[in-house]
Write an enzyme that holds these catalytic residues in place. Sequence first.
Site, PDB file in Angstrom:
ATOM      1  N   ARG A   5      -0.657  47.463  48.488  1.00  0.00           N
ATOM      2  CA  ARG A   5      -1.323  46.905  48.155  1.00  0.00           C
ATOM      3  C   ARG A   5      -3.083  47.089  48.593  1.00  0.00           C
ATOM      4  O   ARG A   5      -3.278  45.796  49.136  1.00  0.00           O
ATOM      5  CB  ARG A   5      -1.128  45.162  48.278  1.00  0.00           C
ATOM      6  CG  ARG A   5      -0.150  45.243  46.531  1.00  0.00           C
ATOM      7  CD  ARG A   5      -1.438  45.186  45.772  1.00  0.00           C
ATOM      8  NE  ARG A   5      -0.712  44.914  44.596  1.00  0.00           N
ATOM      9  CZ  ARG A   5      -0.340  45.249  43.287  1.00  0.00           C
ATOM     10  NH1 ARG A   5      -0.119  46.739  43.741  1.00  0.00           N
ATOM     11  NH2 ARG A   5       0.490  45.241  42.590  1.00  0.00           N
ATOM     12  N   MET A   6      -2.483  48.374  49.987  1.00  0.00           N
ATOM     13  CA  MET A   6      -3.148  48.929  51.138  1.00  0.00           C
ATOM     14  C   MET A   6      -4.353  49.808  50.607  1.00  0.00           C
ATOM     15  O   MET A   6      -4.557  51.019  50.653  1.00  0.00           O
ATOM     16  CB  MET A   6      -2.218  49.656  52.363  1.00  0.00           C
ATOM     17  CG  MET A   6      -1.182  48.137  53.323  1.00  0.00           C
ATOM     18  SD  MET A   6      -1.768  46.889  53.679  1.00  0.00           S
ATOM     19  CE  MET A   6      -3.113  47.670  55.256  1.00  0.00           C
TER      20      MET A   6
END
Length: 219
Positions: free
Chosen positions: A193-194
């Site tokens: 989720r970066m």
Amino acid sequence: MDSASQLPGLRRSYEGQPLLEADLSDDPLVQFTLWFADAVAAGLPEPNAMILATASSGGRPSARTVLLKGFDERGFTFFTNYESRKGRDLAENPRACLLFPWHPIRRQVRVEGRSVRLSREETAAYFNSRPYGSRIGAWASRQSAVVRSREELDARYRELAERWPTDPPVPDFWGGYRVLPSEIEFWQGQTDRMHDRIRYRLNGGTGPNAVWLRERLAP
């Protein structure tokens, strides 16, 4: 209960090439052109499909999928019935947001800006390039209005096809819009989720003379 637990198998990790400022154009329209070409090359079925979000003067939001019909340094164009819900919204509140959800290549582009109507000449040029059936359909459908039945809609189509068997005129209630971008964000999915998010904000000028500020956003 965690809502995600109700959707087994839908958790996923995105993996994509890093989206680095050094690799991006200073002009977001140039960058959009490159990404749009990538979406076409990837074989996405309708890369020009975009979600158009509008809001009424009272703040009531609405969203729907429409097709992008052109873009250049001036903005992004689409066509619709002026009397439809989106047409009424844009008459009350010209602000609009476009979203290109290119999920298979783990990318999306979001555009915010003010909408303006295209000239009747531009509208006519596009309308007359459409297939005959689509031109009759534009006349037959009072978009977003309630109809009693499918039969009523089909009967109106047949009536108009009989009236104009070859070249229907351009409806005065139908035409194009151009969204003049003031903000364009490029999103590239990444692991854990970066995700990469790069936003361009208009910092002066318009059209080919626009000056853009580029900044990275937290995912």
